[in-house]
Write a protein that holds these residues in place. Structure first.
Motif, short mmCIF file in Angstrom:
data_model
loop_
_atom_site.label_atom_id
_atom_site.label_comp_id
_atom_site.label_asym_id
_atom_site.label_seq_id
_atom_site.Cartn_x
_atom_site.Cartn_y
_atom_site.Cartn_z
N ASN A 16 0.79 -1.18 0.22
CA ASN A 16 0.14 -0.11 0.17
C ASN A 16 0.87 1.24 -0.19
N THR A 17 0.09 2.35 -0.25
CA THR A 17 1.12 3.61 -0.34
C THR A 17 0.08 4.76 0.18
N THR A 18 0.77 5.60 0.94
CA THR A 18 -0.03 6.53 1.63
C THR A 18 0.67 8.00 1.48
N SER A 19 0.20 8.97 1.40
CA SER A 19 0.54 10.37 1.09
C SER A 19 0.33 11.14 2.44
N LEU A 20 1.42 11.80 2.77
CA LEU A 20 1.62 12.92 3.88
C LEU A 20 1.85 14.14 3.62
N LYS A 21 0.77 14.90 3.92
CA LYS A 21 0.62 16.47 3.66
C LYS A 21 1.36 17.44 4.72
N VAL A 22 2.04 18.21 4.67
CA VAL A 22 2.65 18.97 5.51
C VAL A 22 2.51 20.59 5.17
N VAL A 23 2.20 21.33 5.96
CA VAL A 23 2.06 22.92 5.93
C VAL A 23 2.65 23.50 6.97
N THR A 24 3.64 24.31 6.61
CA THR A 24 4.52 24.92 7.61
C THR A 24 4.59 26.56 7.12
N SER A 25 4.84 27.29 8.05
CA SER A 25 5.06 28.90 7.71
C SER A 25 5.89 29.52 8.78
N VAL A 26 6.51 30.47 8.20
CA VAL A 26 7.37 31.46 9.16
C VAL A 26 6.95 32.92 8.83
N LYS A 27 6.89 33.45 9.77
CA LYS A 27 6.52 35.01 9.71
C LYS A 27 7.33 35.98 10.60
N ASN A 28 7.78 37.00 9.71
CA ASN A 28 8.55 38.11 10.09
C ASN A 28 10.08 37.21 10.55
N GLN A 29 10.31 36.31 9.87
CA GLN A 29 11.75 35.91 10.13
C GLN A 29 12.81 36.34 9.66
N LEU A 30 13.68 36.93 10.44
CA LEU A 30 14.95 37.85 10.14
C LEU A 30 15.88 37.08 9.33
N VAL A 31 16.30 37.36 7.97
CA VAL A 31 17.19 36.73 7.41
C VAL A 31 18.33 37.64 6.74
N PRO A 32 19.57 37.12 6.43
CA PRO A 32 20.57 38.00 6.21
C PRO A 32 20.08 38.67 4.75
N ASP A 33 20.82 39.96 4.74
CA ASP A 33 20.56 40.72 3.48
C ASP A 33 20.60 40.27 2.40
N GLY A 34 19.97 40.46 1.37
CA GLY A 34 20.22 39.66 -0.02
C GLY A 34 19.65 38.23 -0.12
N ILE A 35 19.48 37.76 0.89
CA ILE A 35 18.75 36.26 1.09
C ILE A 35 17.52 36.26 0.48
N GLY A 36 16.63 37.24 1.10
CA GLY A 36 15.08 37.24 0.80
C GLY A 36 14.94 37.79 -0.61
N THR A 37 15.83 38.68 -1.33
CA THR A 37 15.91 38.94 -2.83
C THR A 37 16.03 37.87 -3.57
N LYS A 38 17.18 36.98 -3.10
CA LYS A 38 17.66 35.78 -3.70
C LYS A 38 16.75 35.13 -3.86
N LEU A 39 15.90 34.59 -2.63
CA LEU A 39 14.84 33.59 -2.83
C LEU A 39 13.79 33.80 -3.74
N LYS A 40 13.41 35.06 -3.59
CA LYS A 40 12.31 35.35 -4.67
C LYS A 40 12.58 35.15 -5.88
N SER A 41 13.96 35.87 -6.35
CA SER A 41 14.38 35.61 -7.72
C SER A 41 14.57 34.08 -8.12
N GLN A 42 14.93 33.25 -7.26
CA GLN A 42 14.97 31.84 -7.61
C GLN A 42 13.36 31.32 -7.71
N ILE A 43 12.58 31.69 -6.99
CA ILE A 43 11.28 31.11 -7.12
C ILE A 43 10.66 31.56 -8.49
#
Length: 244
Positions: free
Chosen positions: A157-184
């Motif tokens: 048999n096979t099962t599928s596990l769904k997980v939802v996570t989130s972060v709010k106002n997480q401080l990241v190094p300068d440039g990381i947020g812009t880089k992530l948005k560009s990669q998306i």
């Protein structure tokens, strides 16, 4: 005429030796047995009893080892156990906001991941307890974690596990947020899902116990997942056995 009285026979002293008969052995006076020191006295049979106990204990241990080896061999031959298979089924980021403030760059992200768990055994079930998901993207940017309740996967048999996570106002190094948005935007974002759980086998209602399992899914680009690829995860058993 009166006969003279007979002279009394003198007793020979101990150790007397007749010189006229030198070959005659000299009798030794009776004496006591020499006293034996306690260290030279014969010991009791405690040592032999201890040796017998050790011998039977070794026999018992050897018997148990042989028994478990034979039982394990019969179990493996009859049930033919196989490890489960994990695949990263999908990964989505419904929300990704990067906010630059005077005191730093903040990240607001919501992630949805699905992991497929397959049981290839036809006679055994797999059950899982204490399962914890951790999701990260890019350069080790953690997007949170979540615990799942107990679950099991039946035979073939096979099962599928769904997980939802989130972060709010997480401080990241300068440039990381812009880089992530560009990669998306380019779908080149690398995604990772780490699953830590305790897995065990069930054979005809009999529970064989659990073992620590660490499942590593990811190191794959987001565009590959959106194209329908389901990369196989790596299973790490007991912190040192890696199975791909």
């Amino acid at each position: 005429m009166t006969e003279p009285p007979e002279k009394p026979v003198l007793q020979k002293p101990p150790g007397y030796r007749d010189l006229s008969n030198p070959g005659q052995p000299v009798p030794l006076p009776p004496g006591r047995k020499p006293a034996i020191p306690p260290s030279f006295r014969p010991k009791k049979k405690s040592r032999s009893c201890w040796g017998a106990c050790c011998f039977f204990f070794c026999i018992l241990v050897l018997f148990l080892i042989v028994f478990f080896l034979v039982a394990g061999g019969l179990f493996y031959f009859w049930f033919d156990p196989k490890l489960p298979e994990f695949h990263l089924q999908s990964f989505k980021l419904p929300q990704l906001n990067v906010t630059v403030k005077p005191d730093g760059t903040y990240l607001n992200v919501e992630a949805v991941a699905r992991v497929e768990v397959k049981n290839p055994n036809s006679k055994l079930e797999w059950y899982y307890d204490g399962t914890r998901f951790e999701i990260s993207i890019g350069n080790d940017t953690v997007l949170g974690s979540k615990n799942l309740p107990k679950f099991s996967v039946g035979k073939k048999n096979t099962t599928s596990l769904k997980v939802v996570t989130s972060v709010k106002n997480q401080l990241v190094p300068d440039g990381i947020g812009t880089k992530l948005k560009s990669q998306i935007s380019s779908k080149d974002l690398m995604v990772f899902v780490n699953v830590k759980t305790k897995a065990g086998l069930v054979a005809k209602g009999w529970n064989a116990g659990t073992m620590e399992v660490n499942v590593l899914c990811g190191n794959v680009k987001l565009k590959n997942l959106e194209n329908g690829e389901m990369p196989k995860c790596t299973i790490n058993l007991l912190e040192w056995i890696n199975i791909h």
